[in-house]
Design an enzyme around this catalytic site. Structure first.
Site, PDB file in Angstrom:
ATOM      1  N   LYS A  62      -2.406   0.580   1.961  1.00 47.33           N
ATOM      2  CA  LYS A  62      -0.951   0.755   1.818  1.00 47.33           C
ATOM      3  C   LYS A  62      -0.442  -0.061   0.624  1.00 47.33           C
ATOM      4  O   LYS A  62      -1.135  -0.954   0.123  1.00 47.33           O
ATOM      5  CB  LYS A  62      -0.262   0.309   3.110  1.00 47.33           C
ATOM      6  CG  LYS A  62      -0.487  -1.158   3.470  1.00 47.33           C
ATOM      7  CD  LYS A  62       0.023  -1.468   4.877  1.00 47.33           C
ATOM      8  CE  LYS A  62      -0.260  -2.925   5.235  1.00 47.33           C
ATOM      9  NZ  LYS A  62       0.087  -3.219   6.636  1.00 47.33           N
ATOM     10  N   ARG A 163       6.992  -4.725  17.268  1.00 42.74           N
ATOM     11  CA  ARG A 163       7.457  -3.988  16.084  1.00 42.74           C
ATOM     12  C   ARG A 163       7.367  -2.514  16.474  1.00 42.74           C
ATOM     13  O   ARG A 163       8.173  -2.044  17.254  1.00 42.74           O
ATOM     14  CB  ARG A 163       6.587  -4.313  14.866  1.00 42.74           C
ATOM     15  CG  ARG A 163       6.736  -5.746  14.382  1.00 42.74           C
ATOM     16  CD  ARG A 163       6.118  -5.960  12.998  1.00 42.74           C
ATOM     17  NE  ARG A 163       4.869  -5.236  12.812  1.00 42.74           N
ATOM     18  CZ  ARG A 163       4.039  -5.409  11.801  1.00 42.74           C
ATOM     19  NH1 ARG A 163       4.313  -6.304  10.861  1.00 42.74           N
ATOM     20  NH2 ARG A 163       2.925  -4.711  11.694  1.00 42.74           N
ATOM     21  N   TYR A 283      15.272 -23.009 -19.649  1.00 46.51           N
ATOM     22  CA  TYR A 283      16.618 -22.857 -19.076  1.00 46.51           C
ATOM     23  C   TYR A 283      16.958 -24.030 -18.165  1.00 46.51           C
ATOM     24  O   TYR A 283      16.119 -24.486 -17.383  1.00 46.51           O
ATOM     25  CB  TYR A 283      16.675 -21.578 -18.222  1.00 46.51           C
ATOM     26  CG  TYR A 283      16.787 -20.307 -19.021  1.00 46.51           C
ATOM     27  CD1 TYR A 283      17.807 -20.116 -19.956  1.00 46.51           C
ATOM     28  CD2 TYR A 283      15.875 -19.279 -18.804  1.00 46.51           C
ATOM     29  CE1 TYR A 283      17.899 -18.926 -20.659  1.00 46.51           C
ATOM     30  CE2 TYR A 283      15.965 -18.079 -19.498  1.00 46.51           C
ATOM     31  CZ  TYR A 283      16.990 -17.916 -20.428  1.00 46.51           C
ATOM     32  OH  TYR A 283      17.088 -16.748 -21.114  1.00 46.51           O
ATOM     33  N   MET A 330      12.247 -14.749 -17.496  1.00 46.04           N
ATOM     34  CA  MET A 330      11.892 -13.364 -17.184  1.00 46.04           C
ATOM     35  C   MET A 330      10.552 -12.979 -17.811  1.00 46.04           C
ATOM     36  O   MET A 330       9.725 -12.324 -17.176  1.00 46.04           O
ATOM     37  CB  MET A 330      12.988 -12.416 -17.687  1.00 46.04           C
ATOM     38  CG  MET A 330      12.759 -10.983 -17.245  1.00 46.04           C
ATOM     39  SD  MET A 330      13.954  -9.822 -17.923  1.00 46.04           S
ATOM     40  CE  MET A 330      15.450 -10.302 -17.081  1.00 46.04           C
TER      41      MET A 330
HETATM   42  C1  LIG Z   1      -1.103  -3.837   7.140  1.00 42.36           C
HETATM   43  C2  LIG Z   1      -1.724  -3.472   8.437  1.00 42.36           C
HETATM   44  C3  LIG Z   1      -3.101  -3.685   8.651  1.00 42.36           C
HETATM   45  C4  LIG Z   1      -3.963  -4.447   7.672  1.00 42.36           C
HETATM   46  O1  LIG Z   1      -3.662  -5.815   7.861  1.00 42.36           O
HETATM   47  P1  LIG Z   1      -4.404  -6.992   7.076  1.00 42.36           P
HETATM   48  O2  LIG Z   1      -3.884  -8.220   7.716  1.00 42.36           O
HETATM   49  O3  LIG Z   1      -3.973  -6.863   5.653  1.00 42.36           O
HETATM   50  O4  LIG Z   1      -5.855  -6.803   7.246  1.00 42.36           O
HETATM   51  C5  LIG Z   1      -3.657  -3.212   9.828  1.00 42.36           C
HETATM   52  N1  LIG Z   1      -2.887  -2.609  10.766  1.00 42.36           N
HETATM   53  C6  LIG Z   1      -1.551  -2.434  10.617  1.00 42.36           C
HETATM   54  C7  LIG Z   1      -0.775  -1.772  11.697  1.00 42.36           C
HETATM   55  C8  LIG Z   1      -0.932  -2.866   9.458  1.00 42.36           C
HETATM   56  O5  LIG Z   1       0.392  -2.701   9.312  1.00 42.36           O
END
Ligand SMILES: *Cc1c(COP(=O)(O)O)cnc(C)c1O
Length: 390
Positions: A62, A163, A283, A330
């Site tokens: 992701k 969640r 800055y 920046m």
């Molecule tokens: C992001 C995610 C993972 C991977 O988690 P890591 O801690 O990066 O290994 C696995 N399962 C779910 C539901 C996630 O949101």
């Protein structure tokens, strides 16, 4: 652990020294260079597959593979042997489908939301349904999805993190009215504190997950079970079930301490200036020289994802620490080179690499490796080494 143990464990990751990927000196550069070691990604996946025992290790890619570039990273993971993938958004899934081609299961953690219909239709994605709303929404979208076979779905069940996921009452409702138009191929949950092996939350969530997954067995007799991400994979066999879902460990991040370094970041030295006692830098004039000082101006700033609150951080030039001084702007940062050998414009200063890991940097600025990775900016010159790029 000895070198041979780590080989037996499929490790390879553990004892290999971190290569130095300082960009070769050529014409002096103006841009920071982000180097991503795809062989290290592949080695980390193989090591996490070995740690998953009989379970299959999937790959979580992701957020553009945690900021590292989903194209090269997913191809390297596939070549290393990963057979099952996860993303967060349907749009990420559609991109990944274009990269991997047909046939590889791609799961979408955020489940099915009606606005994503086109992505699901075009890319053959598996939504991990997380609520009664999503079950209804997918049911209603079925005619538009136009699949012949019942579509594969995952079910996310809540086990303590609060969640996404079905509560026990919602699981009961699902059993009362089984979603027989779907083929439930995965039942999963997510741990809240897997990076803390001693936290009793892990065992509590494992118990809740096992019990609730059993309730679903009648609806989903062939579903694979999955609980652990990187942290859960490392908690051992009780947390593996059928499928583990490592993400951050693939990219060299904690809690996978034996991970091979994947990310190397170097910033070019644009200019060197000598200043006197009492002169200030940057800055807000927040840093003032207490001795005659040599200041290096580096072409990297907060627009590159470098954190503005990086006070006290060190970078490395030829393996020697050089402290950051003054504010992060920046497009520029300034370092104190007074104690470094006289460097020439174009010299590349290590921000991340063998001397400073993603997690070292994260600790220096009070955040996590996850945030450092996903903040890596789009302005870097990106260089992929090893793997499919090789
Ligand atoms: C992001 C995610 C993972 C991977 O988690 P890591 O801690 O990066 O290994 C696995 N399962 C779910 C539901 C996630 O949101």
């Amino acid at each position: 652990m000895t070198a041979s143990d780590s080989l037996v464990a499929g490790g390879l990751a553990a004892s290999a020294p971190t290569p130095d990927f300082t960009p070769a000196s050529g014409p002096a550069a103006s841009r920071p260079v982000l180097t991503i070691d795809l062989d290290a990604v592949a080695a980390n996946w193989r090591a996490l597959q070995a740690r998953s025992g009989k379970a299959e290790a999937a790959a979580v890619v992701k957020a553009d593979a945690y900021g590292l570039g989903v194209g090269p990273v997913a191809r390297a993971l596939r070549a290393a042997g990963a057979r099952t993938f996860f993303v967060a958004h349907a749009a990420e899934g559609a991109t990944l489908r274009g990269i991997l081609g047909p046939g590889v299961p791609i799961h979408v953690f955020n489940g099915f939301m009606p606005a994503d219909l086109d992505a699901f239709r075009g890319a053959d994605l598996i939504p991990v349904l997380a609520s009664p709303f999503q079950v209804r929404a997918l049911r209603e979208a079925l005619p538009a999805l136009g699949r012949e076979a019942p579509p594969k779905v995952g079910l996310h069940i809540e086990s303590g993190i609060n969640r996404l996921g079905f509560t026990p009452a919602e699981i009961d409702a699902l059993r009362a009215e089984p979603p027989s138009e779907f083929d439930i191929s995965l039942v999963m949950s997510h741990l809240a504190s897997a990076d803390e092996p001693g936290n009793s939350m892990n065992a509590r969530q494992r118990g809740a997950f096992t019990g609730r997954a059993q309730l679903l067995h009648g609806l989903a007799p062939n579903a694979r079970l999955s609980l652990g991400a990187t942290g859960g994979t490392l908690l051992g066999p009780d947390f593996h079930f059928d499928l583990t879902r490592p993400g951050v460990g693939l990219y060299g991040g904690e809690p996978f301490m034996e991970a091979r370094t994947v990310v190397h970041l170097h910033a070019p030295l644009l200019q060197v200036r000598e200043i006197s006692v009492g002169d200030s830098v940057g800055y807000g004039s927040t840093w003032t020289a207490k001795r005659p000082s040599r200041i290096g101006v580096l072409g990297l700033g907060y627009a590159d994802g470098f954190f503005r609150l990086s006070k006290g951080l060190q970078l490395h030039l030829d393996g020697r620490p050089v402290p950051l001084v003054g504010r992060v702007s920046m497009d520029m940062i300034t370092v104190d080179l007074t104690d470094a050998p006289e460097p020439a414009p174009g010299a590349m200063v290590e921000v991340l690499g063998p001397h400073q890991s993603v997690d070292d940097l994260a600790k220096g600025i009070g955040t996590t490796g996850y945030e450092v990775l996903t903040s890596l900016g789009p302005r870097y010159a990106r260089r992929y080494v090893g793997g499919a790029a090789g």
